[in-house]
Write an enzyme that holds these catalytic residues in place. Sequence first.
Site, PDB file in Angstrom:
ATOM      1  CB  THR A  34     -55.498 -27.515  16.418  1.00  9.82           C
ATOM      2  OG1 THR A  34     -55.081 -26.739  15.280  1.00  9.82           O
ATOM      3  CG2 THR A  34     -56.705 -28.348  16.020  1.00  9.82           C
ATOM      4  CB  SER A  66     -48.348   3.993   8.331  1.00  6.48           C
ATOM      5  OG  SER A  66     -49.402   3.351   7.622  1.00  6.48           O
ATOM      6  CB  SER A 124     -52.297  -7.325   8.107  1.00 11.29           C
ATOM      7  OG  SER A 124     -53.210  -7.022   9.145  1.00 11.29           O
ATOM      8  CG  ASP A 169     -51.475 -15.800  12.732  1.00 10.25           C
ATOM      9  OD1 ASP A 169     -51.890 -16.884  12.274  1.00 10.25           O
ATOM     10  OD2 ASP A 169     -52.198 -15.001  13.356  1.00 10.25           O
TER      11      ASP A 169
END
Length: 388
Positions: A34, A66, A124, A169
């Site tokens: 949507t 990282s 993520s 997100d």
Amino acid sequence: MLSSAIASFFQQRFAATPLLVRAPGRVNLIGEHTDYNAGFVLPAAIDKEIYFAVALNGTSTIRLHSFDLGEDHEVALADVAPSSTLWANYLLGVVAQFQKRELPVQGFDCVFGGTIPMGAGMSSSAAVECGLAFALDTLLHTRLDRMELARISQKAEHEYAGVQCGIMDQFASLFGQAGHVVRLDCRSLEYAYFPFDANAYHLVLCNSGVKHSLASSEYNTRRQECERGVAVLQQYYPEVASLRDATLEQLEKHQAELGEVVYRRCRYVVEENLRVEQACQHLLAHDLPAFGQDMYGSHAGLRDQYEVSCPELDILVELARPLPGVVGARMMGGGFGGCTINLVEASAVESFVTAMKRAYEKQTGIALETYQTTIVDGVGMLAPVAVS
């Protein structure tokens, strides 16, 4: 604890005291496909998170590490550009957005790592972007509001990761609120919080373990089919700027002209927006079993009308449906693999997980991973960690 380990590593590596930030992943309870139709979504931030240790270093260099991969990436501020180190691009894209806004970016050191399962549809990448954007805003005193940080993070994904995502997100990671889901209007970016009884019901994700190659090409096709539907309706209803504005009556009246496939796609989107609105009313009434029925309705629409499910997702939903304590289940995300999201009575979660693992592996031969989640606050600072 991972956040402490990251803080300790930073202090030993860079001999400085960092700002510590946590950025959550997200689930979307209802409202799928949507967002790019200017409709409604209903996400929540969850306790699968990315942790950051960040400090200005007094140089003109960015040094990234990282923690999960044990890899480094270093670049001069003047040379920030998309890199062949893919994980670094999510961070460098954020820096580039600060620079585009002519904000005073300085050299910094950053160590990050997290607990968000990769490829499980919990965003993520958005958490990585939003966490660094929040950290830089804090360290540089740029005083950007959270919606601007969401836009910066979204643009970072567009321009440095090459993914033309909506803003849901990043919004969910920044605007999450413990004990609540948040309805976002993807056109106006207005939002409202609705209570979620986390003591009585839990959200459990079941990872199908598959990701079909159809996903990206079919995603683009669905967008085009929706646009075709809007183009047909606009000839008769100029006010229909997107499927958000269309009604079921309008679709039915022009079904022949739309054609069977485009009609089904458009009908799903219009009905899904209605389901989001209805689901919010169920939350206000503290009626989670009724909310769960909307989840089942959403899955049926995604399977039969929008046709973005797959056999493994359908199996997971049907295996969950008869189990004690389950009131709702649906596929979550773009489709063709990934996770289902299941609404389960708290007292039944353990037996649910055991039964699902046994039944799914028996039926598909795939070992089932499950994730139990709690709804948490959006991006924020963590207390400093004392290192002995």
